[in-house]
Write a protein that holds these residues in place. Sequence first.
Motif, PDB file in Angstrom:
ATOM      1  N   THR A  86       0.839  -1.210   0.000  1.00 45.91           N
ATOM      2  CA  THR A  86       0.000   0.000   0.000  1.00 45.91           C
ATOM      3  C   THR A  86       0.870   1.256   0.000  1.00 45.91           C
ATOM      4  N   MET A  87       1.940   1.208   0.788  1.00 48.21           N
ATOM      5  CA  MET A  87       2.837   2.363   0.865  1.00 48.21           C
ATOM      6  C   MET A  87       3.508   2.606  -0.497  1.00 48.21           C
ATOM      7  N   ASP A  89       2.446   1.700  -3.433  1.00 48.16           N
ATOM      8  CA  ASP A  89       1.404   2.139  -4.373  1.00 48.16           C
ATOM      9  C   ASP A  89       1.161   3.649  -4.249  1.00 48.16           C
ATOM     10  N   THR A  90       1.062   4.119  -3.000  1.00 49.56           N
ATOM     11  CA  THR A  90       0.813   5.553  -2.768  1.00 49.56           C
ATOM     12  C   THR A  90       1.971   6.389  -3.310  1.00 49.56           C
ATOM     13  N   LYS A  93       1.931   6.505  -7.157  1.00 45.41           N
ATOM     14  CA  LYS A  93       0.863   7.388  -7.664  1.00 45.41           C
ATOM     15  C   LYS A  93       1.232   8.860  -7.490  1.00 45.41           C
ATOM     16  N   GLU A  94       2.064   9.151  -6.482  1.00 43.05           N
ATOM     17  CA  GLU A  94       2.515  10.525  -6.238  1.00 43.05           C
ATOM     18  C   GLU A  94       3.740  10.874  -7.089  1.00 43.05           C
ATOM     19  N   SER A 180      -0.899   3.205 -13.009  1.00 40.15           N
ATOM     20  CA  SER A 180      -1.588   4.222 -12.189  1.00 40.15           C
ATOM     21  C   SER A 180      -0.885   5.572 -12.256  1.00 40.15           C
ATOM     22  N   ASP A 181       0.365   5.599 -12.761  1.00 40.72           N
ATOM     23  CA  ASP A 181       1.110   6.866 -12.810  1.00 40.72           C
ATOM     24  C   ASP A 181       1.135   7.472 -14.216  1.00 40.72           C
ATOM     25  N   THR A 186       0.381  12.978 -12.419  1.00 41.30           N
ATOM     26  CA  THR A 186       1.555  12.218 -11.934  1.00 41.30           C
ATOM     27  C   THR A 186       2.735  12.371 -12.894  1.00 41.30           C
TER      28      THR A 186
END
Length: 238
Positions: A86-87, A89-90, A93-94, A180-181, A186
């Motif tokens: 999860t970390m 992934d975040t 995405k950033e 996702s990026d 992004t």
Amino acid sequence: MRGGLVASARLLPRPLVRWFLQRRAQLDINENMLGGKKVKIIFVLGGPGSGKGTQCSNIVEHFGFIHLSAGELLRAEINSGSENGTMIDTIIKEGKIVPSEITIKLLQEAIIKGGNDKYIIDGFPRNEENRAVFESVQLQTLVTYFQLLQINISPEFVLFFDCSEEEMERRLLGRNQGRSDDNIETIRKRFKVFVESSLPVIEYYESKGMVKKIDATKPAPEVFEDDGKRMKFTNGIT
Ligand SMILES: Nc1ncnc2c1ncn2[C@@H]1O[C@H](COP(=O)(O)OP(=O)(O)OP(=O)(O)O)[C@@H](O)[C@H]1O
Ligand SMILES: Nc1ccn([C@@H]2O[C@H](COP(=O)(O)O)[C@@H](O)[C@H]2O)c(=O)n1
Ligand SMILES: [Mg+2]
């Protein structure tokens, strides 16, 4: 593993232990060794969408390297359901950079698992911390009972895929691989991180005369025809 080996070493005849330590010291000093072979590493750097992954596939096909993409390893870690998923992934995405110890552990595991002596590593080192930690940590693998190899890995050279932001943005928006990026917010953040954090790493290697610059704005087949086939990609490492 190391503690266990040290304990077992106390039970061994002293000349054998001395031989083992001398052998290991020799390997530490002058070789990046894996399974008795010198491990050769090429780093591939360049902005997001500059074509690193595309040309690495050509290098694998023509020159027999194993291709490791730091970004791919991180995405696989997310999909594996790992506790860091999860970390990671975040952060992706950033458009930011994942803590070095996570990425380096994944790279080390992949190098040991790969069992090859030629690796092309794409998208790494992404910042100064990535570079410094990777070059300082040692890769450990128990090749035989008596050969605990400790390997300091440093690259043979660095390929820098130089491409305009305008062209990279066009490519990323058309990539269509469900990343996702790959969205405009992004992408802009990734460009900023590239300029602020990754370019200094390229400059560091440039100051050591280790960078081969590739004109990556051309169409993909031309990039490989012009630079790849003239051996600029692998510099004779075959
Ligand atoms: N020279 C090129 N000309 C036009 N399109 C290209 C070229 N090289 C790659 N592409 C296309 O651009 C997109 C991005 O390429 P690629 O995935 O190889 O870039 P990358 O540098 O690995 O990007 P990232 O850092 O985001 O992983 C892909 O859709 C690819 O097919
Ligand atoms: N050394 C690295 C490499 C990548 N990342 C993160 O993954 C994203 C995608 O990487 P690509 O090479 O596939 O473009 C990247 O934007 C970073 O968020 C990283 O943290 N460290
Ligand atoms: Mg890529």
